[in-house]
Design a protein around this motif. Sequence first.
Motif, PDB file in Angstrom:
ATOM      1  N   THR A 156     110.719 -35.196 -41.690  1.00  0.00           N
ATOM      2  CA  THR A 156     110.134 -34.685 -40.443  1.00  0.00           C
ATOM      3  C   THR A 156     109.550 -33.285 -40.632  1.00  0.00           C
ATOM      4  O   THR A 156     109.920 -32.537 -41.530  1.00  0.00           O
ATOM      5  N   GLY A 157     108.637 -32.958 -39.714  1.00  0.00           N
ATOM      6  CA  GLY A 157     108.009 -31.637 -39.700  1.00  0.00           C
ATOM      7  C   GLY A 157     106.753 -31.694 -38.860  1.00  0.00           C
ATOM      8  O   GLY A 157     106.605 -32.565 -38.005  1.00  0.00           O
ATOM      9  N   GLU A 158     105.804 -30.811 -39.143  1.00  0.00           N
ATOM     10  CA  GLU A 158     104.539 -30.829 -38.383  1.00  0.00           C
ATOM     11  C   GLU A 158     103.912 -32.217 -38.462  1.00  0.00           C
ATOM     12  O   GLU A 158     103.461 -32.786 -37.472  1.00  0.00           O
ATOM     13  N   THR A 159     103.885 -32.744 -39.667  1.00  0.00           N
ATOM     14  CA  THR A 159     103.549 -34.160 -39.876  1.00  0.00           C
ATOM     15  C   THR A 159     104.840 -34.845 -40.317  1.00  0.00           C
ATOM     16  O   THR A 159     105.573 -34.306 -41.155  1.00  0.00           O
ATOM     17  N   ASP A 160     105.090 -36.028 -39.746  1.00  0.00           N
ATOM     18  CA  ASP A 160     106.275 -36.775 -40.156  1.00  0.00           C
ATOM     19  C   ASP A 160     105.850 -37.896 -41.083  1.00  0.00           C
ATOM     20  O   ASP A 160     104.819 -38.548 -40.833  1.00  0.00           O
ATOM     21  N   LEU A 161     106.647 -38.131 -42.092  1.00  0.00           N
ATOM     22  CA  LEU A 161     106.337 -39.156 -43.088  1.00  0.00           C
ATOM     23  C   LEU A 161     107.404 -40.237 -43.021  1.00  0.00           C
ATOM     24  O   LEU A 161     108.602 -39.939 -43.054  1.00  0.00           O
TER      25      LEU A 161
ATOM     26  N   GLU B 133     101.982 -37.848 -36.023  1.00  0.00           N
ATOM     27  CA  GLU B 133     101.335 -36.546 -35.753  1.00  0.00           C
ATOM     28  C   GLU B 133     101.627 -35.970 -34.369  1.00  0.00           C
ATOM     29  O   GLU B 133     100.910 -35.062 -33.926  1.00  0.00           O
ATOM     30  N   ASN B 134     102.629 -36.429 -33.672  1.00  0.00           N
ATOM     31  CA  ASN B 134     102.930 -35.831 -32.369  1.00  0.00           C
ATOM     32  C   ASN B 134     103.862 -34.616 -32.514  1.00  0.00           C
ATOM     33  O   ASN B 134     104.326 -34.308 -33.608  1.00  0.00           O
ATOM     34  N   GLY B 135     104.140 -33.953 -31.382  1.00  0.00           N
ATOM     35  CA  GLY B 135     105.068 -32.821 -31.390  1.00  0.00           C
ATOM     36  C   GLY B 135     104.330 -31.502 -31.267  1.00  0.00           C
ATOM     37  O   GLY B 135     103.104 -31.449 -31.225  1.00  0.00           O
ATOM     38  N   VAL B 136     105.108 -30.458 -31.172  1.00  0.00           N
ATOM     39  CA  VAL B 136     104.587 -29.076 -31.028  1.00  0.00           C
ATOM     40  C   VAL B 136     105.418 -28.150 -31.916  1.00  0.00           C
ATOM     41  O   VAL B 136     106.588 -28.435 -32.207  1.00  0.00           O
TER      42      VAL B 136
ATOM     43  N   GLN C  75     107.009 -25.537 -31.365  1.00  0.00           N
ATOM     44  CA  GLN C  75     108.255 -25.048 -30.760  1.00  0.00           C
ATOM     45  C   GLN C  75     109.463 -25.924 -31.122  1.00  0.00           C
ATOM     46  O   GLN C  75     110.614 -25.495 -31.024  1.00  0.00           O
ATOM     47  N   LEU C  76     109.210 -27.149 -31.573  1.00  0.00           N
ATOM     48  CA  LEU C  76     110.321 -28.038 -31.940  1.00  0.00           C
ATOM     49  C   LEU C  76     111.089 -27.528 -33.155  1.00  0.00           C
ATOM     50  O   LEU C  76     112.184 -27.978 -33.459  1.00  0.00           O
ATOM     51  N   ASP C  77     110.457 -26.602 -33.849  1.00  0.00           N
ATOM     52  CA  ASP C  77     111.094 -26.015 -35.029  1.00  0.00           C
ATOM     53  C   ASP C  77     111.925 -24.793 -34.637  1.00  0.00           C
ATOM     54  O   ASP C  77     112.493 -24.131 -35.503  1.00  0.00           O
TER      55      ASP C  77
ATOM     56  N   GLY D  98     118.925 -28.423 -33.591  1.00  0.00           N
ATOM     57  CA  GLY D  98     119.334 -29.762 -33.195  1.00  0.00           C
ATOM     58  C   GLY D  98     118.220 -30.764 -33.030  1.00  0.00           C
ATOM     59  O   GLY D  98     118.479 -31.946 -32.778  1.00  0.00           O
ATOM     60  N   THR D  99     116.970 -30.354 -33.188  1.00  0.00           N
ATOM     61  CA  THR D  99     115.889 -31.341 -32.960  1.00  0.00           C
ATOM     62  C   THR D  99     115.956 -32.469 -33.977  1.00  0.00           C
ATOM     63  O   THR D  99     115.859 -33.640 -33.629  1.00  0.00           O
ATOM     64  N   GLY D 100     116.173 -32.124 -35.238  1.00  0.00           N
ATOM     65  CA  GLY D 100     116.292 -33.187 -36.245  1.00  0.00           C
ATOM     66  C   GLY D 100     117.542 -34.018 -36.041  1.00  0.00           C
ATOM     67  O   GLY D 100     117.539 -35.241 -36.194  1.00  0.00           O
TER      68      GLY D 100
ATOM     69  N   THR E 105     111.441 -43.542 -32.272  1.00  0.00           N
ATOM     70  CA  THR E 105     112.224 -42.344 -31.950  1.00  0.00           C
ATOM     71  C   THR E 105     111.398 -41.074 -32.108  1.00  0.00           C
ATOM     72  O   THR E 105     111.323 -40.242 -31.195  1.00  0.00           O
ATOM     73  N   VAL E 106     110.774 -40.906 -33.256  1.00  0.00           N
ATOM     74  CA  VAL E 106     110.025 -39.671 -33.510  1.00  0.00           C
ATOM     75  C   VAL E 106     108.864 -39.558 -32.532  1.00  0.00           C
ATOM     76  O   VAL E 106     108.630 -38.490 -31.935  1.00  0.00           O
ATOM     77  N   SER E 107     108.163 -40.650 -32.290  1.00  0.00           N
ATOM     78  CA  SER E 107     107.018 -40.621 -31.369  1.00  0.00           C
ATOM     79  C   SER E 107     107.483 -40.277 -29.951  1.00  0.00           C
ATOM     80  O   SER E 107     106.904 -39.405 -29.299  1.00  0.00           O
TER      81      SER E 107
ATOM     82  N   PHE F  67     110.357 -38.826 -28.886  1.00  0.00           N
ATOM     83  CA  PHE F  67     110.929 -37.471 -28.788  1.00  0.00           C
ATOM     84  C   PHE F  67     109.812 -36.421 -28.828  1.00  0.00           C
ATOM     85  O   PHE F  67     109.784 -35.474 -28.029  1.00  0.00           O
ATOM     86  N   ASN F  68     108.874 -36.597 -29.717  1.00  0.00           N
ATOM     87  CA  ASN F  68     107.801 -35.609 -29.855  1.00  0.00           C
ATOM     88  C   ASN F  68     106.840 -35.615 -28.661  1.00  0.00           C
ATOM     89  O   ASN F  68     106.320 -34.558 -28.269  1.00  0.00           O
ATOM     90  N   CYS F  69     106.661 -36.790 -28.060  1.00  0.00           N
ATOM     91  CA  CYS F  69     105.838 -36.840 -26.845  1.00  0.00           C
ATOM     92  C   CYS F  69     106.567 -36.157 -25.681  1.00  0.00           C
ATOM     93  O   CYS F  69     105.940 -35.464 -24.868  1.00  0.00           O
TER      94      CYS F  69
HETATM   95  N1  LIG Z   1     105.582 -27.757 -36.409  1.00  0.00           N
HETATM   96  C1  LIG Z   1     105.857 -28.903 -35.800  1.00  0.00           C
HETATM   97  N2  LIG Z   1     104.907 -29.549 -35.087  1.00  0.00           N
HETATM   98  C2  LIG Z   1     105.186 -30.711 -34.463  1.00  0.00           C
HETATM   99  N3  LIG Z   1     106.403 -31.328 -34.489  1.00  0.00           N
HETATM  100  C3  LIG Z   1     107.379 -30.713 -35.184  1.00  0.00           C
HETATM  101  C4  LIG Z   1     107.175 -29.497 -35.876  1.00  0.00           C
HETATM  102  N4  LIG Z   1     108.350 -29.151 -36.487  1.00  0.00           N
HETATM  103  C5  LIG Z   1     109.236 -30.121 -36.175  1.00  0.00           C
HETATM  104  N5  LIG Z   1     108.663 -31.067 -35.403  1.00  0.00           N
HETATM  105  C6  LIG Z   1     109.318 -32.258 -34.852  1.00  0.00           C
HETATM  106  O1  LIG Z   1     110.628 -31.872 -34.449  1.00  0.00           O
HETATM  107  C7  LIG Z   1     111.603 -32.841 -34.838  1.00  0.00           C
HETATM  108  C8  LIG Z   1     112.587 -32.186 -35.809  1.00  0.00           C
HETATM  109  O2  LIG Z   1     111.912 -31.979 -37.005  1.00  0.00           O
HETATM  110  P1  LIG Z   1     112.377 -30.827 -38.030  1.00  0.00           P
HETATM  111  O3  LIG Z   1     112.312 -29.521 -37.380  1.00  0.00           O
HETATM  112  O4  LIG Z   1     111.585 -31.077 -39.263  1.00  0.00           O
HETATM  113  O5  LIG Z   1     113.887 -31.261 -38.309  1.00  0.00           O
HETATM  114  P2  LIG Z   1     115.173 -30.319 -38.528  1.00  0.00           P
HETATM  115  O6  LIG Z   1     115.555 -29.876 -37.162  1.00  0.00           O
HETATM  116  O7  LIG Z   1     116.173 -31.276 -39.130  1.00  0.00           O
HETATM  117  O8  LIG Z   1     114.752 -29.216 -39.437  1.00  0.00           O
HETATM  118  C9  LIG Z   1     110.816 -34.005 -35.421  1.00  0.00           C
HETATM  119  O9  LIG Z   1     110.595 -34.965 -34.401  1.00  0.00           O
HETATM  120  C10 LIG Z   1     109.501 -33.386 -35.864  1.00  0.00           C
HETATM  121  O10 LIG Z   1     108.432 -34.314 -35.800  1.00  0.00           O
END
Ligand SMILES: Nc1ncnc2c1ncn2[C@@H]1O[C@H](COP(=O)(O)OP(=O)(O)O)[C@@H](O)[C@H]1O
Length: 280
Positions: free
Chosen positions: A178-183, A194-197, A199-201, A205-207, A231-233, A235-237
């Motif tokens: 997971t991350g900005e782009t999830d694989l 490719e969803n999310g923002v 701020q999720l970082d 607890g987001t992961g 799940t990822v789609s 949650f990110n939406c």
């Molecule tokens: N920069 C980002 N842009 C969009 N979505 C993000 C970004 N960083 C994390 N996410 C999303 O937040 C969730 C947690 O991802 P991540 O932060 O990589 O996990 P962790 O909390 O285990 O480090 C995932 O759904 C991911 O897609």
Amino acid sequence: MTQSITEVFADAFKTTFPLKSSPLVDCITNPVTIESMANALLYIDAKPVMADLPEEFPELFTQIDALLLNLGHISPERKDSLLAAGRYAAETHKPAVVDLVGVAATQLRYDIGQQLLQNHPNVVKGNISEVRRFAGLKSTGRGVDGSQLDQSVTALAELTKALQELTERFPNTTFLATGETDLVVSEKGQWRLENGVPQLDRFTGTGDIVGALTAALLGIGLSNDEAVVLTVSYFNCCAEVAAAQNTAGGIASFREKTLDQLSLLADQADWVQMVKGEAL
Ligand SMILES: Nc1ncnc2c1ncn2[C@@H]1O[C@H](COP(=O)(O)OP(=O)(O)O)[C@@H](O)[C@H]1O
Ligand SMILES: Cc1ncsc1CCOP(=O)(O)O
Ligand SMILES: [Mg+2]
């Protein structure tokens, strides 16, 4: 023509949310985010139980629908519990998710993750840096956080290849980075979400929540790939809706709004139109 995620997983996107049943998920996890995980499961109408004493497993495993093994907090007892539960889930064919929290930080966590992989769990996940380390690639992650440096086009291509090689030895396991782009990589295919923002970082607890919700979707009978992608789609939406509402708030307000959307967005049938991602 590359297929979109909602085309590839059309049925699952049509039928999964709101849940029609309440899967019971045992989460063996860390004390930092345990409450967020339990409540996130309840917000989507799943049921959490956070039980980690191996003596309970024979009785408990007859009742649970899925298992979440989170490496966020390691003690001698927790290590024994994680390994025993991983073995027991394999023996009883219980769907299981392994969250590789911190495997880029210590060899001990890496080794526990590798031992859990030998049970051929349904899903092995982590942030991009944790999964890079786990796949034998150089990682620039720090602590339990992913690094933007590991999100380059080259790095994603390199990780896709490494995970494809892993699926040759573990064909029943889907890998999620997971991350900005999830694989998402499994023996059935590779997909980019490719969803999310950003701020999720920025709240803890987001992961972990993604791991818990993925286990819940396995518990209602979705395939490994469907459970991860949905799940990822979803949650990110939820986070995208929250960010749009949170014009004047800070990260704490964004967190609150994101968690709130877990119980709300499922009732907006057109949420699926927000989903971005494609087959690789
Ligand atoms: N920069 C980002 N842009 C969009 N979505 C993000 C970004 N960083 C994390 N996410 C999303 O937040 C969730 C947690 O991802 P991540 O932060 O990589 O996990 P962790 O909390 O285990 O480090 C995932 O759904 C991911 O897609
Ligand atoms: C900060 C921290 N330390 C050990 S577990 C944990 C929470 C990690 O949660 P996530 O992997 O969802 O960021
Ligand atoms: Mg994590």
